[in-house]
Design a protein around this motif. Structure first.
Motif, PDB file in Angstrom:
ATOM      1  N   ARG A 144       6.326   5.166  -9.298  1.00 40.13           N
ATOM      2  CA  ARG A 144       5.242   4.470 -10.000  1.00 40.13           C
ATOM      3  C   ARG A 144       4.057   5.381 -10.283  1.00 40.13           C
ATOM      4  O   ARG A 144       3.453   5.331 -11.352  1.00 40.13           O
ATOM      5  CB  ARG A 144       4.795   3.254  -9.194  1.00 40.13           C
ATOM      6  CG  ARG A 144       3.781   2.386  -9.943  1.00 40.13           C
ATOM      7  CD  ARG A 144       3.510   1.095  -9.200  1.00 40.13           C
ATOM      8  NE  ARG A 144       4.690   0.237  -9.183  1.00 40.13           N
ATOM      9  CZ  ARG A 144       5.135  -0.397  -8.118  1.00 40.13           C
ATOM     10  NH1 ARG A 144       4.506  -0.280  -6.975  1.00 40.13           N
ATOM     11  NH2 ARG A 144       6.209  -1.164  -8.188  1.00 40.13           N
ATOM     12  N   GLY A 145       3.676   6.228  -9.321  1.00 39.27           N
ATOM     13  CA  GLY A 145       2.552   7.120  -9.531  1.00 39.27           C
ATOM     14  C   GLY A 145       2.804   8.087 -10.679  1.00 39.27           C
ATOM     15  O   GLY A 145       1.948   8.278 -11.551  1.00 39.27           O
ATOM     16  N   PHE A 146       3.989   8.693 -10.687  1.00 42.87           N
ATOM     17  CA  PHE A 146       4.346   9.636 -11.758  1.00 42.87           C
ATOM     18  C   PHE A 146       4.341   8.938 -13.114  1.00 42.87           C
ATOM     19  O   PHE A 146       3.767   9.438 -14.084  1.00 42.87           O
ATOM     20  CB  PHE A 146       5.729  10.219 -11.463  1.00 42.87           C
ATOM     21  CG  PHE A 146       6.264  11.107 -12.559  1.00 42.87           C
ATOM     22  CD1 PHE A 146       5.644  12.306 -12.864  1.00 42.87           C
ATOM     23  CD2 PHE A 146       7.383  10.733 -13.283  1.00 42.87           C
ATOM     24  CE1 PHE A 146       6.135  13.125 -13.882  1.00 42.87           C
ATOM     25  CE2 PHE A 146       7.877  11.531 -14.306  1.00 42.87           C
ATOM     26  CZ  PHE A 146       7.247  12.741 -14.597  1.00 42.87           C
ATOM     27  N   ALA A 147       4.964   7.751 -13.165  1.00 41.34           N
ATOM     28  CA  ALA A 147       5.021   7.003 -14.426  1.00 41.34           C
ATOM     29  C   ALA A 147       3.626   6.575 -14.872  1.00 41.34           C
ATOM     30  O   ALA A 147       3.277   6.682 -16.053  1.00 41.34           O
ATOM     31  CB  ALA A 147       5.916   5.776 -14.261  1.00 41.34           C
ATOM     32  N   MET A 148       2.815   6.113 -13.924  1.00 41.69           N
ATOM     33  CA  MET A 148       1.464   5.681 -14.276  1.00 41.69           C
ATOM     34  C   MET A 148       0.633   6.867 -14.752  1.00 41.69           C
ATOM     35  O   MET A 148      -0.212   6.733 -15.644  1.00 41.69           O
ATOM     36  CB  MET A 148       0.797   5.022 -13.069  1.00 41.69           C
ATOM     37  CG  MET A 148      -0.347   4.104 -13.434  1.00 41.69           C
ATOM     38  SD  MET A 148       0.196   2.615 -14.309  1.00 41.69           S
ATOM     39  CE  MET A 148       0.800   1.632 -12.945  1.00 41.69           C
ATOM     40  N   GLY A 149       0.870   8.039 -14.154  1.00 40.36           N
ATOM     41  CA  GLY A 149       0.150   9.228 -14.594  1.00 40.36           C
ATOM     42  C   GLY A 149       0.480   9.591 -16.024  1.00 40.36           C
ATOM     43  O   GLY A 149      -0.407   9.944 -16.814  1.00 40.36           O
ATOM     44  N   ILE A 150       1.765   9.497 -16.385  1.00 38.95           N
ATOM     45  CA  ILE A 150       2.168   9.783 -17.770  1.00 38.95           C
ATOM     46  C   ILE A 150       1.530   8.763 -18.706  1.00 38.95           C
ATOM     47  O   ILE A 150       0.961   9.115 -19.747  1.00 38.95           O
ATOM     48  CB  ILE A 150       3.697   9.750 -17.906  1.00 38.95           C
ATOM     49  CG1 ILE A 150       4.319  10.920 -17.133  1.00 38.95           C
ATOM     50  CG2 ILE A 150       4.110   9.796 -19.373  1.00 38.95           C
ATOM     51  CD1 ILE A 150       5.817  10.926 -17.132  1.00 38.95           C
ATOM     52  N   ARG A 293       1.482  12.334   2.072  1.00 37.39           N
ATOM     53  CA  ARG A 293       1.602  11.400   3.192  1.00 37.39           C
ATOM     54  C   ARG A 293       0.315  10.620   3.452  1.00 37.39           C
ATOM     55  O   ARG A 293       0.349   9.512   3.981  1.00 37.39           O
ATOM     56  CB  ARG A 293       1.992  12.163   4.461  1.00 37.39           C
ATOM     57  CG  ARG A 293       3.406  12.724   4.425  1.00 37.39           C
ATOM     58  CD  ARG A 293       3.752  13.402   5.724  1.00 37.39           C
ATOM     59  NE  ARG A 293       5.118  13.903   5.724  1.00 37.39           N
ATOM     60  CZ  ARG A 293       5.678  14.550   6.740  1.00 37.39           C
ATOM     61  NH1 ARG A 293       4.970  14.776   7.839  1.00 37.39           N
ATOM     62  NH2 ARG A 293       6.921  14.971   6.652  1.00 37.39           N
ATOM     63  N   SER A 294      -0.809  11.208   3.124  1.00 37.79           N
ATOM     64  CA  SER A 294      -2.089  10.558   3.408  1.00 37.79           C
ATOM     65  C   SER A 294      -2.445   9.467   2.403  1.00 37.79           C
ATOM     66  O   SER A 294      -3.498   8.843   2.511  1.00 37.79           O
ATOM     67  CB  SER A 294      -3.214  11.602   3.457  1.00 37.79           C
ATOM     68  OG  SER A 294      -3.159  12.448   2.338  1.00 37.79           O
ATOM     69  N   GLY A 295      -1.576   9.223   1.410  1.00 36.45           N
ATOM     70  CA  GLY A 295      -1.766   8.102   0.497  1.00 36.45           C
ATOM     71  C   GLY A 295      -2.422   8.488  -0.821  1.00 36.45           C
ATOM     72  O   GLY A 295      -2.990   9.569  -0.965  1.00 36.45           O
ATOM     73  N   ARG A 296      -2.326   7.567  -1.776  1.00 38.70           N
ATOM     74  CA  ARG A 296      -2.821   7.862  -3.127  1.00 38.70           C
ATOM     75  C   ARG A 296      -4.328   8.090  -3.157  1.00 38.70           C
ATOM     76  O   ARG A 296      -4.828   8.897  -3.941  1.00 38.70           O
ATOM     77  CB  ARG A 296      -2.469   6.705  -4.077  1.00 38.70           C
ATOM     78  CG  ARG A 296      -0.991   6.491  -4.277  1.00 38.70           C
ATOM     79  CD  ARG A 296      -0.728   5.594  -5.466  1.00 38.70           C
ATOM     80  NE  ARG A 296       0.626   5.080  -5.445  1.00 38.70           N
ATOM     81  CZ  ARG A 296       1.708   5.758  -5.860  1.00 38.70           C
ATOM     82  NH1 ARG A 296       1.556   6.986  -6.318  1.00 38.70           N
ATOM     83  NH2 ARG A 296       2.908   5.218  -5.813  1.00 38.70           N
ATOM     84  N   TYR A 297      -5.064   7.378  -2.305  1.00 40.27           N
ATOM     85  CA  TYR A 297      -6.515   7.491  -2.392  1.00 40.27           C
ATOM     86  C   TYR A 297      -7.005   8.875  -1.973  1.00 40.27           C
ATOM     87  O   TYR A 297      -8.080   9.313  -2.415  1.00 40.27           O
ATOM     88  CB  TYR A 297      -7.201   6.409  -1.557  1.00 40.27           C
ATOM     89  CG  TYR A 297      -8.659   6.263  -1.940  1.00 40.27           C
ATOM     90  CD1 TYR A 297      -9.011   5.602  -3.112  1.00 40.27           C
ATOM     91  CD2 TYR A 297      -9.668   6.836  -1.174  1.00 40.27           C
ATOM     92  CE1 TYR A 297     -10.336   5.499  -3.503  1.00 40.27           C
ATOM     93  CE2 TYR A 297     -10.993   6.738  -1.550  1.00 40.27           C
ATOM     94  CZ  TYR A 297     -11.321   6.068  -2.721  1.00 40.27           C
ATOM     95  OH  TYR A 297     -12.626   5.984  -3.123  1.00 40.27           O
ATOM     96  N   ALA A 298      -6.230   9.568  -1.158  1.00 37.60           N
ATOM     97  CA  ALA A 298      -6.610  10.932  -0.764  1.00 37.60           C
ATOM     98  C   ALA A 298      -6.695  11.835  -1.989  1.00 37.60           C
ATOM     99  O   ALA A 298      -7.545  12.731  -2.059  1.00 37.60           O
ATOM    100  CB  ALA A 298      -5.605  11.494   0.239  1.00 37.60           C
ATOM    101  N   VAL A 299      -5.831  11.605  -2.972  1.00 36.13           N
ATOM    102  CA  VAL A 299      -5.863  12.396  -4.203  1.00 36.13           C
ATOM    103  C   VAL A 299      -7.139  12.101  -4.988  1.00 36.13           C
ATOM    104  O   VAL A 299      -7.752  13.002  -5.575  1.00 36.13           O
ATOM    105  CB  VAL A 299      -4.613  12.112  -5.062  1.00 36.13           C
ATOM    106  CG1 VAL A 299      -4.633  12.931  -6.349  1.00 36.13           C
ATOM    107  CG2 VAL A 299      -3.340  12.409  -4.268  1.00 36.13           C
ATOM    108  N   PRO A 342      -3.564   8.499 -10.379  1.00 39.42           N
ATOM    109  CA  PRO A 342      -3.389   7.980  -9.010  1.00 39.42           C
ATOM    110  C   PRO A 342      -4.278   6.781  -8.708  1.00 39.42           C
ATOM    111  O   PRO A 342      -3.892   5.909  -7.932  1.00 39.42           O
ATOM    112  CB  PRO A 342      -3.770   9.181  -8.129  1.00 39.42           C
ATOM    113  CG  PRO A 342      -4.517  10.111  -9.005  1.00 39.42           C
ATOM    114  CD  PRO A 342      -3.987   9.898 -10.388  1.00 39.42           C
ATOM    115  N   TRP A 343      -5.443   6.704  -9.340  1.00 39.95           N
ATOM    116  CA  TRP A 343      -6.354   5.578  -9.099  1.00 39.95           C
ATOM    117  C   TRP A 343      -5.734   4.269  -9.576  1.00 39.95           C
ATOM    118  O   TRP A 343      -5.755   3.265  -8.872  1.00 39.95           O
ATOM    119  CB  TRP A 343      -7.685   5.849  -9.804  1.00 39.95           C
ATOM    120  CG  TRP A 343      -8.737   4.798  -9.621  1.00 39.95           C
ATOM    121  CD1 TRP A 343      -9.606   4.682  -8.571  1.00 39.95           C
ATOM    122  CD2 TRP A 343      -9.046   3.720 -10.517  1.00 39.95           C
ATOM    123  NE1 TRP A 343     -10.443   3.597  -8.759  1.00 39.95           N
ATOM    124  CE2 TRP A 343     -10.122   2.993  -9.945  1.00 39.95           C
ATOM    125  CE3 TRP A 343      -8.540   3.306 -11.739  1.00 39.95           C
ATOM    126  CZ2 TRP A 343     -10.676   1.869 -10.564  1.00 39.95           C
ATOM    127  CZ3 TRP A 343      -9.088   2.184 -12.356  1.00 39.95           C
ATOM    128  CH2 TRP A 343     -10.146   1.475 -11.763  1.00 39.95           C
TER     129      TRP A 343
END
Length: 414
Positions: A144-150, A293-299, A342-343
């Motif tokens: 989902r993150g990769f797809a949402m980023g695109i 590993r620390s989750g999406r919000y870390a990015v 990522p947000w």
């Protein structure tokens, strides 16, 4: 023979999910097409100021006009998306963007152009949350993150193309032709989405329907969302970083032209490079958020630190150097535009079951407050002080506050 038949049946059962890449493609194109003209206004700054005799604050107000209606419109659209197909909600909205821009090409002056952009904002309210929800429903958590980023790369991609193309059109045919071009591109996106989008065969998440809920219960559930720690983090980080994103979009060309003595055409190319870096950032940072590993919000926290560093460079004497300033704007493009991938993925996963559309609408409508107020405020600061440093300092301060508050909240959660 039986095993072969069973294998073939299993393959056919998996086939419908391959369509998710088509959905991702059309959602990305529709995002790019709908935001094409508004994303390119910054590159048209010198042309619009000359043709319409605008101040920097008035230029910022043009972007704010396109983002004013979504303040309330995103909440309404969020509810519509929880009840109706994204195909029609997004398609009709993108079509309205195209028609409003085409009509705006006939505007006799600045005030009429502002009105046309208000209508553009009404249609655009559907595209951001609708496209995000369509992608989230087709992809599971591992992708989902990769797809949402695109998909979220569509906005800086459209802005980058607009920054490269619209100044040339304005030079050759005038500013009105740029609105016609933007309208035609938006209508292409609307037609593609309505013609090709399909809902997934079986949803990865619970259906966003609430037929048995009473209105009062629904309102209480939505008010509870505002008190959630994840919602607070979403709002603070979103408003600070979207301020940086739009500040860079509006002021890059003017900073390079006035502070670094770069000609308008070259400055527009730097803005194009910054937005292209944002395309790469949205994809790469979102893909990283799938793995970390620390989750999406870390990015998102990393993006805030990087943005503060980039803005600090622009505030030093080195920020007057064409080479250093250009490098800083590309850096800010990667992180100051790239955070959105990522947000948004974090927003969709933090939403309660059945409330994805509303959560997206709520988060994006809060962002709209910054989108509407920040560009004219930054322009006014530049007009009053004759310098870009106070504008960059304000953006830096907003990001520092968001970083400190949300990083502390993240540590408490862990």
């Amino acid at each position: 023979m039986t095993q072969h038949t069973a294998g073939r049946a299993g393959s056919q059962a998996r086939d419908p999910w391959r369509y998710r890449w088509i959905v991702l493609g059309i959602a990305t194109f529709t995002q790019a097409a709908s935001g094409f003209f508004v994303g390119g206004i910054g590159a048209l700054g010198v042309h619009l100021q000359g043709a319409l005799d605008l101040s920097t604050a008035q230029l910022g107000l043009l972007i704010s006009a396109a983002q004013l209606v979504p303040l309330a419109g995103l909440l309404v659209v969020g509810e519509l998306l929880d009840r109706y197909s994204e195909r029609w909600v997004v398609g009709i909205g993108a079509g309205a963007v195209g028609l409003a821009l085409s009509a705006g090409s006939l505007a006799p002056g600045y005030t009429a152009l502002l009105v046309a952009l208000l209508v553009v904002g009404m249609g655009y309210s559907t595209v951001q949350p609708g496209g995000s929800k369509s992608v989230a429903s087709w992809f599971d958590g591992s992708q989902r993150g990769f797809a949402m980023g695109i998909r979220q790369a569509g906005l800086p991609l459209g802005a980058a193309l607009a920054s490269a193309v619209l100044p040339v059109i304005a030079e050759e045919f005038g500013w009105r032709a740029t609105l016609l071009t933007g309208g035609f591109v938006a209508l292409l996106g609307a037609g593609l989405f309505m013609g090709c989008y399909r809902r997934p065969p079986t949803p990865h998440t619970p259906q966003d329907k609430e037929p048995s809920d009473q209105l009062a219960a629904q309102l209480r559930a939505r008010l509870r969302m505002l008190r959630e720690p994840s919602t607070v983090k979403i709002m603070l980080s979103g408003t600070s970083l979207i301020s940086v994103q739009y500040g860079v979009g509006v002021l890059t060309v003017l900073h390079l032209h006035q502070t670094s003595s770069v000609d308008a055409g070259t400055a527009a190319l730097v803005l194009t490079a910054s937005q292209a870096a944002g395309v790469a950032g949205r994809i790469c940072l979102a893909a990283w958020s799938d793995q970390i590993r620390s989750g999406r919000y870390a990015v998102v926290l990393v993006c805030m630190v990087a943005v503060i560093a980039g803005l600090a460079v622009l505030m030093t004497p080195a920020g007057r150097s064409p080479l250093v300033a250009s490098g800083a704007f590309v850096w800010l493009g990667f992180f100051g535009f790239g955070w959105y991938g990522p947000w948004v993925a974090y927003v969709t996963e933090a939403a309660p079951p059945g409330k994805t559309g509303f959560a997206l609408g709520l988060a994006m409508s809060v962002n709209q407050i910054a989108i509407v107020t920040v560009p004219p405020v930054l322009g006014l600061l530049v007009d009053l002080t004759g310098s870009f440093t106070p504008a960059w300092a304000l953006l830096s301060l907003l990001t520092v506050v968001a970083l400190v508050v949300t990083a502390e909240a993240e540590l408490h959660i862990r």
